[in-house]
Design a protein around this motif. Structure first.
Motif, short mmCIF file in Angstrom:
data_model
loop_
_atom_site.label_atom_id
_atom_site.label_comp_id
_atom_site.label_asym_id
_atom_site.label_seq_id
_atom_site.Cartn_x
_atom_site.Cartn_y
_atom_site.Cartn_z
N MET A 1 -6.93 -25.50 14.24
CA MET A 1 -6.21 -25.61 12.98
C MET A 1 -5.01 -26.52 13.16
O MET A 1 -4.34 -26.46 14.17
CB MET A 1 -5.73 -24.26 12.49
N SER A 2 -4.73 -27.30 12.18
CA SER A 2 -3.58 -28.19 12.25
C SER A 2 -2.33 -27.47 11.76
O SER A 2 -2.42 -26.43 11.11
CB SER A 2 -3.84 -29.44 11.41
N GLU A 3 -1.16 -28.07 12.06
CA GLU A 3 0.10 -27.46 11.64
C GLU A 3 0.22 -27.41 10.12
O GLU A 3 1.02 -26.67 9.59
CB GLU A 3 1.28 -28.24 12.23
N GLY A 4 -0.55 -28.22 9.42
CA GLY A 4 -0.48 -28.25 7.96
C GLY A 4 -1.30 -27.16 7.29
O GLY A 4 -1.26 -27.04 6.08
N GLU A 5 -2.02 -26.39 8.07
CA GLU A 5 -2.85 -25.34 7.49
C GLU A 5 -2.04 -24.07 7.29
O GLU A 5 -1.00 -23.88 7.91
CB GLU A 5 -4.07 -25.09 8.36
N PHE A 6 -2.58 -23.21 6.45
CA PHE A 6 -1.86 -22.00 6.08
C PHE A 6 -2.68 -20.75 6.33
O PHE A 6 -3.90 -20.77 6.28
CB PHE A 6 -1.47 -22.05 4.59
N PHE A 7 -1.97 -19.67 6.56
CA PHE A 7 -2.54 -18.34 6.66
C PHE A 7 -2.23 -17.63 5.35
O PHE A 7 -1.08 -17.64 4.89
CB PHE A 7 -1.90 -17.58 7.83
N THR A 8 -3.23 -17.05 4.75
CA THR A 8 -3.02 -16.28 3.52
C THR A 8 -3.50 -14.86 3.77
O THR A 8 -4.59 -14.66 4.30
CB THR A 8 -3.80 -16.89 2.34
N GLY A 9 -2.67 -13.89 3.42
CA GLY A 9 -3.06 -12.50 3.63
C GLY A 9 -2.12 -11.56 2.91
O GLY A 9 -1.08 -11.95 2.39
N PHE A 10 -2.53 -10.31 2.89
CA PHE A 10 -1.75 -9.26 2.24
C PHE A 10 -1.05 -8.42 3.29
O PHE A 10 -1.60 -8.15 4.35
CB PHE A 10 -2.65 -8.33 1.41
N VAL A 11 0.17 -8.03 3.00
CA VAL A 11 0.91 -7.10 3.84
C VAL A 11 1.08 -5.84 3.01
O VAL A 11 1.79 -5.84 2.01
CB VAL A 11 2.28 -7.68 4.27
N ARG A 12 0.39 -4.79 3.42
CA ARG A 12 0.46 -3.51 2.70
C ARG A 12 1.84 -2.88 2.86
O ARG A 12 2.41 -2.90 3.94
CB ARG A 12 -0.60 -2.53 3.23
N LEU A 13 2.36 -2.33 1.79
CA LEU A 13 3.63 -1.62 1.81
C LEU A 13 3.41 -0.11 1.71
O LEU A 13 4.29 0.67 2.03
CB LEU A 13 4.52 -2.10 0.65
N VAL A 14 2.21 0.26 1.27
CA VAL A 14 1.82 1.66 1.11
C VAL A 14 0.49 1.83 1.83
O VAL A 14 -0.41 0.99 1.70
CB VAL A 14 1.67 2.03 -0.39
N SER A 15 0.34 2.92 2.55
CA SER A 15 -0.90 3.19 3.27
C SER A 15 -2.03 3.45 2.28
O SER A 15 -1.88 4.25 1.36
CB SER A 15 -0.72 4.41 4.17
N ARG A 16 -3.14 2.76 2.47
CA ARG A 16 -4.29 3.01 1.60
C ARG A 16 -4.84 4.42 1.75
O ARG A 16 -5.07 5.10 0.76
CB ARG A 16 -5.40 2.00 1.88
N PRO A 17 -5.04 4.89 2.99
CA PRO A 17 -5.64 6.23 3.11
C PRO A 17 -4.75 7.36 2.62
O PRO A 17 -5.22 8.31 2.01
CB PRO A 17 -5.92 6.39 4.61
N THR A 18 -3.44 7.28 2.89
CA THR A 18 -2.57 8.42 2.58
C THR A 18 -1.71 8.23 1.34
O THR A 18 -1.19 9.20 0.79
CB THR A 18 -1.62 8.71 3.75
N GLY A 19 -1.49 6.98 0.92
CA GLY A 19 -0.61 6.72 -0.21
C GLY A 19 0.86 6.80 0.15
O GLY A 19 1.72 6.67 -0.72
#
Length: 120
Positions: A1-19
């Motif tokens: 990957m080149s330096e010009g590429e990007f990472f896209t993703g979600f950062v969860r703030l609440v646990s999916r299993p427990t809420g």
């Protein structure tokens, strides 16, 4: 990957299993308030915070990402060099990338991380 590429993703703030909150509940509203005060967007605010913490050059891009519908996650798009720097630190701290991002942002705003639930 080149330096010009990007990472896209979600950062969860609440646990999916427990809420349960796995980040301070006031974290996202603080980031949003910062973005509004700076006439910026959540993506650039988060990337600038992380870049400063991990010593990576970052130029504000102005490109936004779609907000999470429930406000329980951050939808991030970051340059790969920034993602790699955060990932290195996460490995050193025995954390996941998401955990490292949550801790870094909470530290920036002076917010305490929620205590991990105690296993029964």
């Amino acid at each position: 990957m080149s330096e010009g590429e990007f990472f896209t993703g979600f950062v969860r703030l609440v646990s999916r299993p427990t809420g349960e909150w796995i980040a301070p509940p006031e974290l996202r509203p603080r980031i949003v308030a910062d973005a509004e005060a700076k006439g910026s967007n959540l993506t650039d605010v988060v990337n600038a915070i992380l870049a400063k913490r991990y010593g990576v050059a970052y130029q504000v891009g102005g490109r936004t990402t779609a907000a999470s519908p429930d406000g329980k996650e951050l939808n991030l798009r970051m340059p790969m060099n920034l993602k790699r720097a955060v990932a290195r630190e996460a490995t050193e701290n025995d954390r996941t990338l998401q955990e490292e991002i949550r801790v870094a942002l909470a530290d920036h705003y002076g917010l305490a991380m929620p205590e991990a639930p105690v296993a029964a």
